[in-house]
Write a protein that holds these residues in place. Structure first.
Motif, PDB file in Angstrom:
ATOM      1  N   HIS A   1      70.581  94.625 -18.101  1.00 28.09           N
ATOM      2  CA  HIS A   1      70.442  96.138 -18.115  1.00 28.09           C
ATOM      3  C   HIS A   1      71.383  96.681 -17.200  1.00 28.09           C
ATOM      4  CE1 HIS A   1      68.644 100.104 -17.430  1.00 28.09           C
ATOM      5  NE2 HIS A   1      68.200 100.011 -18.642  1.00 28.09           N
ATOM      6  N   ARG A   2      71.045  96.222 -16.020  1.00 22.51           N
ATOM      7  CA  ARG A   2      71.942  96.864 -14.936  1.00 22.51           C
ATOM      8  C   ARG A   2      73.429  96.793 -15.049  1.00 22.51           C
ATOM      9  NH1 ARG A   2      69.952  99.867 -10.959  1.00 22.51           N
ATOM     10  NH2 ARG A   2      68.436  98.253 -10.219  1.00 22.51           N
TER      11      ARG A   2
ATOM     12  N   GLY B   1      68.084  97.154 -22.555  1.00 24.44           N
ATOM     13  CA  GLY B   1      68.786  98.454 -22.961  1.00 24.44           C
ATOM     14  C   GLY B   1      69.243  98.302 -24.521  1.00 24.44           C
TER      15      GLY B   1
ATOM     16  N   SER C   1      72.654 105.255  -7.258  1.00 16.28           N
ATOM     17  CA  SER C   1      71.354 105.232  -7.925  1.00 16.28           C
ATOM     18  C   SER C   1      71.279 104.923  -9.449  1.00 16.28           C
ATOM     19  CB  SER C   1      70.766 106.763  -7.914  1.00 16.28           C
ATOM     20  OG  SER C   1      71.623 107.724  -8.328  1.00 16.28           O
ATOM     21  N   HIS C   2      72.553 104.627  -9.933  1.00 15.15           N
ATOM     22  CA  HIS C   2      72.703 104.347 -11.359  1.00 15.15           C
ATOM     23  C   HIS C   2      71.805 103.297 -11.816  1.00 15.15           C
ATOM     24  CE1 HIS C   2      75.142 104.766 -15.028  1.00 15.15           C
ATOM     25  NE2 HIS C   2      75.366 103.471 -15.204  1.00 15.15           N
TER      26      HIS C   2
ATOM     27  N   PRO D   1      63.239 100.586 -18.597  1.00 13.62           N
ATOM     28  CA  PRO D   1      61.911 101.034 -18.910  1.00 13.62           C
ATOM     29  C   PRO D   1      60.612 100.649 -18.714  1.00 13.62           C
ATOM     30  CG  PRO D   1      62.932  99.354 -20.553  1.00 13.62           C
ATOM     31  CD  PRO D   1      63.953  99.483 -19.296  1.00 13.62           C
TER      32      PRO D   1
ATOM     33  N   ARG E   1      66.274  92.809 -16.521  1.00 18.01           N
ATOM     34  CA  ARG E   1      66.802  93.898 -15.470  1.00 18.01           C
ATOM     35  C   ARG E   1      68.121  93.575 -14.860  1.00 18.01           C
ATOM     36  NH1 ARG E   1      64.294  97.806 -12.281  1.00 18.01           N
ATOM     37  NH2 ARG E   1      65.808  98.382 -10.755  1.00 18.01           N
TER      38      ARG E   1
ATOM     39  N   ASN F   1      74.867  98.940 -18.038  1.00 22.66           N
ATOM     40  CA  ASN F   1      74.925 100.404 -17.739  1.00 22.66           C
ATOM     41  C   ASN F   1      75.724 100.723 -16.684  1.00 22.66           C
ATOM     42  OD1 ASN F   1      72.649 101.035 -19.233  1.00 22.66           O
ATOM     43  ND2 ASN F   1      71.410 101.741 -17.713  1.00 22.66           N
TER      44      ASN F   1
ATOM     45  N   SER G   1      68.760 103.580 -12.794  1.00 27.59           N
ATOM     46  CA  SER G   1      67.309 103.704 -12.817  1.00 27.59           C
ATOM     47  C   SER G   1      66.392 103.712 -13.690  1.00 27.59           C
ATOM     48  CB  SER G   1      67.204 104.774 -11.439  1.00 27.59           C
ATOM     49  OG  SER G   1      67.536 106.069 -12.276  1.00 27.59           O
ATOM     50  N   ASP G   2      66.859 103.665 -14.931  1.00 27.19           N
ATOM     51  CA  ASP G   2      66.257 104.084 -16.124  1.00 27.19           C
ATOM     52  C   ASP G   2      65.656 102.737 -16.945  1.00 27.19           C
ATOM     53  OD1 ASP G   2      68.580 103.297 -16.782  1.00 27.19           O
ATOM     54  OD2 ASP G   2      68.937 104.519 -18.651  1.00 27.19           O
TER      55      ASP G   2
END
Length: 282
Positions: A148-149, A249, A7-8, A13, A145, A152, A10-11
């Motif tokens: 960002h993925r 991010g 689930s990493h 924005p 996205r 992270n 998932s933030d």
């Protein structure tokens, strides 16, 4: 144990818009629907393998709206999907994890999307009832996205985690040896499992180290394409460029550094330097 969905990340924005936000891209191609099913069933390994098949067959021709639909929906699902989680102590290292099939597909779709955005965007608006502004937004949103993925996914404290994992293993061996009642048990505290446990731990650490380095390299490559493409899509519009960089991010101090590293200051990027302090506008 196989690869499971993490689930990493998932933030992100903002909500990830579907291609159906554009009327002409509303229909989901039947063959692409299978990707959504695999994601819902948490079959992440199969998802990336099937996505690779579709990616190799996917090229959006401006004269063929079906091919454009297929490409945007593929990009949407790939940017929606979680990456493989790092291996834990009980997880058997898989070939798909070692080969980083998720990172490599995501990187390929990212690169291809931005190449199309830079070079072919206007042709879509000529041959189809598509608007440049809407397409530029989707390309930039999905790219943000994906970047960002991957950012992270990098594990800063991986060496500390690996050290702890070795210490836990050594502690377990010591505790088992202390309880041993025979010389054979002391020499081989976990019996037939001793060698397998040690090998799995070593393999996991090697795989995780390699993956973390792959993530770092992938981020660097993505950054080199991301900012120049935003400058091309939104010339003179600092707010738009910064908006998508933030989505990926990056914080205030990081944004200036990213711009400096990837595009620098020239006539085409001067608008990005307006409003900077003299200290930052180098």
């Amino acid at each position: 144990m196989g690869i499971v969905v993490s689930s990493h990340g998932s933030d992100f924005p903002v909500p990830l818009e579907k291609p159906s936000s554009i009327k002409s891209l509303r229909d989901v191609p039947e063959d692409i629907k299978a990707l959504n099913i695999l994601l819902k069933e948490n079959k992440l390994e199969e998802f990336y393998k099937k996505s690779r098949e579709w990616y190799l067959k996917s090229y959006p021709h401006s004269e063929d709206i079906a091919s454009v639909q297929k490409f945007f929906w593929l990009a949407y699902y790939v940017s929606s999907a979680p990456l493989f989680p790092f291996e834990d102590d009980d997880c058997r290292t898989t070939a798909s994890f070692n080969d980083n099939i998720d990172l490599r597909l995501l990187g390929d779709v990212f690169d291809f999307s931005l190449t199309i955005a830079r070079n072919n965007l206007d042709s879509f608006t000529v041959h189809q009832s598509l608007k440049r502004k809407e397409l530029a937004h989707l390309f930039s949103l999905y790219a943000a996205r994906m970047l960002h993925r991957v950012r992270n996914a990098y594990v800063n404290d991986l060496p500390e985690r690996e050290k702890a994992a070795r210490q836990n293993y050594q502690k377990a061996v010591a505790e088992r040896m202390e309880k041993a009642t025979t010389l054979e048990e002391k020499l081989d505290p976990f019996g037939a499992e001793t060698g397998r446990m040690a090998r799995n731990l070593d393999n996991k650490i090697v795989a995780n180290d390699g993956r973390n380095m792959e993530i770092k390299n992938t981020v660097e490559r993505m950054e080199e394409d991301f900012v120049p493409t935003l400058v091309r899509l939104f010339p003179g519009k600092k707010g738009e460029v910064i908006k998508y960089i933030r989505m990926a991010g990056y914080q205030e101090g990081e944004i200036n550094d990213l711009v400096d590293r990837t595009v620098g200051r020239d006539s085409s990027t001067e608008f990005l330097y307006k409003g900077r302090s003299k200290k930052d506008a180098r």
